[in-house]
Design an enzyme around this catalytic site. Structure first.
Site, PDB file in Angstrom:
ATOM      1  N   HIS A 287      10.660  -7.393   5.466  1.00 13.86           N
ATOM      2  CA  HIS A 287      10.357  -6.262   4.360  1.00 13.86           C
ATOM      3  C   HIS A 287      11.716  -5.997   3.800  1.00 13.86           C
ATOM      4  CE1 HIS A 287       9.083  -2.665   2.691  1.00 13.86           C
ATOM      5  NE2 HIS A 287       7.978  -2.996   2.876  1.00 13.86           N
ATOM      6  N   ARG A 335       7.510  -6.957   0.191  1.00  9.50           N
ATOM      7  CA  ARG A 335       7.265  -8.210   0.921  1.00  9.50           C
ATOM      8  C   ARG A 335       5.980  -9.319   0.484  1.00  9.50           C
ATOM      9  NH1 ARG A 335       3.278  -5.533   5.825  1.00  9.50           N
ATOM     10  NH2 ARG A 335       3.126  -3.690   4.676  1.00  9.50           N
ATOM     11  N   LYS A 338       2.484  -8.608  -1.736  1.00  7.74           N
ATOM     12  CA  LYS A 338       2.442  -7.206  -1.660  1.00  7.74           C
ATOM     13  C   LYS A 338       2.750  -6.715  -3.082  1.00  7.74           C
ATOM     14  CE  LYS A 338       0.978  -4.741   1.238  1.00  7.74           C
ATOM     15  NZ  LYS A 338       0.793  -3.699   1.995  1.00  7.74           N
ATOM     16  N   ASP A 341       6.789  -2.061  -6.299  1.00  4.37           N
ATOM     17  CA  ASP A 341       6.756  -0.492  -5.934  1.00  4.37           C
ATOM     18  C   ASP A 341       8.089  -0.089  -6.316  1.00  4.37           C
ATOM     19  OD1 ASP A 341       7.509   2.056  -4.720  1.00  4.37           O
ATOM     20  OD2 ASP A 341       6.146   1.757  -3.085  1.00  4.37           O
ATOM     21  N   CYS A 343      10.351   2.007  -5.710  1.00  2.00           N
ATOM     22  CA  CYS A 343      11.415   2.223  -4.596  1.00  2.00           C
ATOM     23  C   CYS A 343      12.023   0.976  -4.414  1.00  2.00           C
ATOM     24  CB  CYS A 343      10.870   2.816  -3.226  1.00  2.00           C
ATOM     25  SG  CYS A 343       9.695   1.790  -2.167  1.00  2.00           S
ATOM     26  N   TYR A 344      11.536  -0.233  -4.281  1.00  2.00           N
ATOM     27  CA  TYR A 344      12.216  -1.439  -4.042  1.00  2.00           C
ATOM     28  C   TYR A 344      12.867  -1.638  -5.152  1.00  2.00           C
ATOM     29  CZ  TYR A 344       8.522  -1.539  -0.826  1.00  2.00           C
ATOM     30  OH  TYR A 344       7.471  -1.051   0.090  1.00  2.00           O
ATOM     31  N   ASP A 405       6.489   5.204  -7.885  1.00  2.43           N
ATOM     32  CA  ASP A 405       6.064   3.733  -7.291  1.00  2.43           C
ATOM     33  C   ASP A 405       5.394   2.897  -8.398  1.00  2.43           C
ATOM     34  OD1 ASP A 405       4.406   1.780  -6.442  1.00  2.43           O
ATOM     35  OD2 ASP A 405       3.653   2.835  -4.471  1.00  2.43           O
ATOM     36  N   ASP A 412       7.672  11.460  -6.529  1.00  2.00           N
ATOM     37  CA  ASP A 412       8.150  12.165  -5.436  1.00  2.00           C
ATOM     38  C   ASP A 412       9.598  11.992  -5.230  1.00  2.00           C
ATOM     39  OD1 ASP A 412       8.896   9.683  -4.044  1.00  2.00           O
ATOM     40  OD2 ASP A 412       6.607   9.931  -3.232  1.00  2.00           O
ATOM     41  N   HIS A 415      10.903   8.390  -4.334  1.00  2.00           N
ATOM     42  CA  HIS A 415      10.975   7.378  -5.273  1.00  2.00           C
ATOM     43  C   HIS A 415      11.955   7.648  -6.345  1.00  2.00           C
ATOM     44  CE1 HIS A 415       7.121   6.116  -3.502  1.00  2.00           C
ATOM     45  NE2 HIS A 415       7.321   4.847  -3.884  1.00  2.00           N
TER      46      HIS A 415
HETATM   47  C1  FPP Z   1       5.916  -0.686   4.394  1.00  2.00           C
HETATM   48  O1  FPP Z   1       5.310   0.356   3.877  1.00  2.00           O
HETATM   49  C2  FPP Z   1       7.256  -0.128   4.534  1.00  2.00           C
HETATM   50  C3  FPP Z   1       8.131  -0.547   5.364  1.00  2.00           C
HETATM   51  C4  FPP Z   1       7.813  -1.734   6.661  1.00  2.00           C
HETATM   52  C5  FPP Z   1       9.601  -0.224   5.603  1.00  2.00           C
HETATM   53  C6  FPP Z   1       9.828   1.579   5.347  1.00  2.00           C
HETATM   54  C7  FPP Z   1      11.359   1.511   5.542  1.00  2.00           C
HETATM   55  C8  FPP Z   1      12.034   2.104   4.596  1.00  2.00           C
HETATM   56  C9  FPP Z   1      11.466   2.573   3.181  1.00  2.00           C
HETATM   57  C10 FPP Z   1      13.501   2.562   4.672  1.00  2.00           C
HETATM   58  C11 FPP Z   1      14.147   2.853   5.982  1.00  2.00           C
HETATM   59  C12 FPP Z   1      15.730   3.054   5.751  1.00  2.00           C
HETATM   60  C13 FPP Z   1      16.629   3.852   6.446  1.00  2.00           C
HETATM   61  C14 FPP Z   1      17.972   3.857   5.931  1.00  2.00           C
HETATM   62  C15 FPP Z   1      16.023   4.851   7.246  1.00  2.00           C
HETATM   63  P1  FPP Z   1       3.951  -0.094   3.085  1.00  2.00           P
HETATM   64  O2  FPP Z   1       3.184  -1.142   3.829  1.00  2.00           O
HETATM   65  O3  FPP Z   1       3.234   1.224   2.737  1.00  2.00           O
HETATM   66  O4  FPP Z   1       4.490  -0.734   1.544  1.00  2.00           O
HETATM   67  P2  FPP Z   1       4.430  -2.320   1.011  1.00  2.00           P
HETATM   68  O5  FPP Z   1       3.008  -2.545   0.980  1.00  2.00           O
HETATM   69  O6  FPP Z   1       5.124  -1.986  -0.128  1.00  2.00           O
HETATM   70  O7  FPP Z   1       5.079  -3.302   2.240  1.00  2.00           O
HETATM   71  K     K Z   2       4.289   0.959  -0.738  1.00  2.00           K
END
Ligand code: FPP
Ligand code: K
Length: 492
Positions: A287, A335, A338, A341, A343-344, A405, A412, A415
């Protein structure tokens, strides 16, 4: 693994109009052509100077329809009107890009920092994150956040535990994530009063107790060990100038770790997966958020051109990171299979300056190999694609403000912070200027940011935002000010 549903073989397959078109076109001229004007549906903004790549359906569609592919198609359909300018009626420049609405985003962030009822401040374990996200984003938008110093100091002081570290609120156990967020927020407001809140001796003892026999860090004593822990711990150690010597009382010391950093690179390396990305712990799905944590941690352990190739398979990592950028959206996913978003833009986008430094090496002080010189040209990702996604799709257009996102989501603080961090790294070129001498554990490298200048810049120059350090994700001068302050203190 990534396909959640399989189409029943006897069920007739429904093709979208554009899929039929793309398949027909692909059959006509193999290999598949790159998108051209002919791919664009009528009435789009081709005259506005938007490359067809960002206004057209993808020319190649996977024939296997799944829940994932349907969501992907819905996301494309959701983003296209924003990318084509249709949703920004008359408010785009000649490249089809709307302005960054700084004023409204600043207002949104100020509201996020507003006073909450006192009982809620104590109850909300992610409150420190709001401080970090909002202050970091305000700093990127050019706001002076030192005005928040007094309030922040008074709020976080009681949240520090005598055993070291900060909880999410008063009376809560210390956690690496909330400690990371609190410390970075304190560095953002800066000043002695903020620096002095942190009990660095207790922090050192606590970090020693989080260190595990396998080299990694738990997030909380007795809790989960993952790559966030590796990153948060190394940021804290580095920013606060925590001594690396392990406490002889700790379990990891007994297991042979004499330094907080010992075995950490190896542990992080084990989190790289067969796909080339990085997982939270060895053996699970890669991820983007964890890729950034891994590269950030490795870039603290040693200069990135030494430590990243040492612990990561570079070709696989780069292939996986490149696969995170989508068209027509232009943004990144976290990933495989998927959705994009905003935030990526940071979690994945923020990997690129570190990868660039790993490939190019330092620009001065060491002779560069031919490979290192060759790596130093061009960009490793489509900066314009990312900037388009951010400015066209991620800005809330109502009075609310803030960044999001994707168009169907609300803005928020999280983001807003990470979309703006990604925008900043797309707008600047970071160079590893001088690397610390080889073998000097815990030392720091010298980084330099310059505006990234393109022949044809698609965004308005006034919308170039501030810089954020590629490892610590706060402005570079705030990191340096902290180093100067703690460096002047004798270590306990
Ligand atoms: C999946 O969310 C998201 C994760 C598996 C990772 C979350 C971790 C962070 C955002 C950062 C952590 C970092 C620090 C420094 C604490 P989802 O399944 O909702 O999103 P997706 O579909 O985009 O994978
Ligand atoms: K997400």
């Amino acid at each position: 693994m990534s396909f959640r549903t399989r189409r029943n073989k006897t069920q007739p397959r429904v093709l979208f109009r554009h899929q039929i078109k793309a398949m027909a076109a692909a059959a006509e001229s193999l290999p598949a052509r790159s998108p051209s004007h002919h791919d664009m549906p009528p009435g789009n903004a081709s005259d506005a100077g938007i490359p067809g790549l960002f206004t057209s359906q993808p020319p190649i569609i996977d024939a296997l329809e799944t829940e994932s592919s349907q969501l992907q198609q819905e996301t494309i359909d959701e983003c296209l009107p924003f990318l084509s300018g249709e949703e920004h009626a008359g408010k785009c420049n000649q490249h089809g890009i709307p302005r960054l609405d700084k004023q409204r985003h600043v207002k949104f962030l100020q509201k996020q920092l507003g006073r909450l009822p006192p009982q809620m401040t104590a109850a909300d374990p992610s409150r420190p994150w709001f401080f970090y996200w909002s202050l970091a984003a305000l700093a990127l938008l050019g706001e002076d956040v030192s005005a928040y110093r007094e309030r922040l100091v008074e709020t976080v002081r009681p949240v520090q535990n005598p055993g070291g570290g900060f909880g999410g609120g008063f009376g809560q156990d210390s956690h690496l994530a909330t400690t990371y967020a609190t410390v970075l927020a304190l560095m953002l407001v800066g000043g002695e009063e903020a620096y002095d809140v942190i009990d660095r001796h207790a922090m050192w003892e606590w970090l020693c107790s989080l260190k595990q026999a396998d080299g990694g860090f738990q997030m909380v004593v007795g809790g989960e060990e993952d790559v966030r822990g590796a990153y948060c711990a190394s940021v804290l150690i580095s920013v606060l100038g925590i001594p690396l010597e392990m406490s002889p009382d700790s379990l990891a010391y007994a297991a042979g770790h004499k330094s907080l950093f010992s075995g950490l690179g190896e542990w992080v390396g084990r989190c790289q997966t067969y796909e080339g990305g990085v997982a939270a712990v060895p053996g699970i799905e890669a991820h983007g958020a964890y890729a950034f944590c891994a590269l950030g941690c490795l870039s603290i352990l040693d200069a990135p051109h030494r430590s990243i190739p040492k612990y990561m398979n570079m070709p696989r990592l780069i292939a996986w990171l490149s696969s995170r950028q989508y068209a027509p959206e232009g943004g990144f996913s976290g990933r495989t299979n998927k959705l994009v978003d905003g935030c990526y833009s940071h979690w994945v986008g923020g990997c690129w300056p570190l990868i660039q430094a790993a490939l190019s090496g330092p620009s001065s002080g060491e002779a560069r190999s031919a490979d290192q010189q060759a790596a130093d040209t061009g960009s490793l990702f489509s900066r314009d694609g990312l900037i388009r996604y951010i400015l066209c799709c991620c800005q809330d257009q109502t009075l609310r403000g803030g960044l999001r996102d994707k168009p169907s989501k609300y803005s928020d603080a999280y983001h807003t912070c990470y979309v703006l961090s990604g925008l900043s790294s797309a707008q600047h070129k970071w160079t590893l200027k001088v690397a610390r001498p080889a073998g000097s554990a815990g030392g720091a490298d010298e980084w330099e940011a310059m505006p990234y200048i393109e022949d044809e810049q698609i965004f308005n120059e006034d919308d170039r935002i501030g810089i954020t350090h590629p490892i610590y994700v706060i402005p570079q001068h705030k990191v340096e000010a902290a180093w100067e302050y703690y460096g002047s203190k004798t270590t306990e």
